[in-house]
Write an enzyme that holds these catalytic residues in place. Structure first.
Site, PDB file in Angstrom:
ATOM      1  N   ASP A 131       0.848  -1.185   0.000  1.00  0.00           N
ATOM      2  CA  ASP A 131       0.000   0.000   0.000  1.00  0.00           C
ATOM      3  C   ASP A 131       0.888   1.240   0.000  1.00  0.00           C
ATOM      4  OD1 ASP A 131      -2.050  -1.792   0.254  1.00  0.00           O
ATOM      5  OD2 ASP A 131      -2.561  -1.260   2.311  1.00  0.00           O
ATOM      6  N   ASP A 133       1.344   4.608   2.056  1.00  0.00           N
ATOM      7  CA  ASP A 133       0.984   5.263   3.319  1.00  0.00           C
ATOM      8  C   ASP A 133       1.330   6.739   3.235  1.00  0.00           C
ATOM      9  OD1 ASP A 133       0.105   2.969   4.955  1.00  0.00           O
ATOM     10  OD2 ASP A 133       2.158   2.275   4.660  1.00  0.00           O
TER      11      ASP A 133
END
Length: 206
Positions: A131, A133
């Site tokens: 992901d 962040d």
């Protein structure tokens, strides 16, 4: 010299000899290689900062303390917004997609997590499923509607994006603040608690 140290800041200067005796071998190796540690939310004595050592595997995280006097270098998440990389991971593609839109907003934003660590240190930390962040400095309140508009922007990126709103008293997930629940989880140095308004310091746990 270093100003106020904030969660997600990356710090250099912690050495293997400054780690506790029971530290895992991978953490010793990371510090011997000159890697940074990340500032985490925790209460500490004056002159110390709570940090986390990061290993190559997701489960390799070690919480410890660092003397402020030992800090040799500091990189903040907002220092990494325009750092380029020739690695083509989806998280870095998402960062490139979002950069202009986030720059045009009224808040200061930054890159944290694996992407921030890699961009700051040059140590490979991202992979295909990582992901992205991000943090957003929100000293002033953000409305729920603003949060939903921002979340819609992030959800159009090349990979899942997790943004934390850094409020004066801690942090709250943008996705939670954009949601329907009347209470959200505020993370602070003293722990986590459910609040109605993350920008109100005196709000108490129900």
């Amino acid at each position: 010299m270093h100003g106020t140290l904030l969660p997600h800041d990356l710090l250099w200067g912690l050495t293997p000899g400054q780690l506790p005796a029971e530290v895992p071998a991978w953490a010793v190796a990371a510090m011997a290689a000159g890697q940074p540690v990340v500032v985490r939310r925790a209460l500490t004595a004056p002159g110390q900062v709570a940090v986390g050592v990061r290993g190559a595997l997701r489960e390799q995280r070690y919480a410890t303390l660092m003397a402020v006097a030992d800090i040799q270098r500091r990189v903040r998440p907002e220092d990494l917004c325009h750092v380029e990389s020739d690695r083509g991971w989806p998280a870095l593609q998402a960062l490139a997609q979002l950069r202009a839109s986030l720059d045009s907003g009224s808040w200061t934003w930054g890159v944290s997590g694996s992407a921030g660590f890699e961009l700051a240190s040059g140590v490979p930390a991202l992979h295909q499923a990582s992901d992205l962040d991000l943090i957003l400095r929100t000293e002033q309140p953000m409305s729920r509607e603003q949060a939903r508009t921002l979340l819609a922007l992030l959800d159009g990126a090349a990979c899942p994006v997790d943004m934390q709103l850094q409020v004066p008293n801690g942090a709250v997930a943008l996705r939670e603040w954009a949601g329907a629940s009347p209470r959200v989880l505020l993370k602070s140095a003293s722990g986590a608690r459910l609040v109605d308004d993350p920008w109100q310091a005196l709000e108490q746990v129900a």
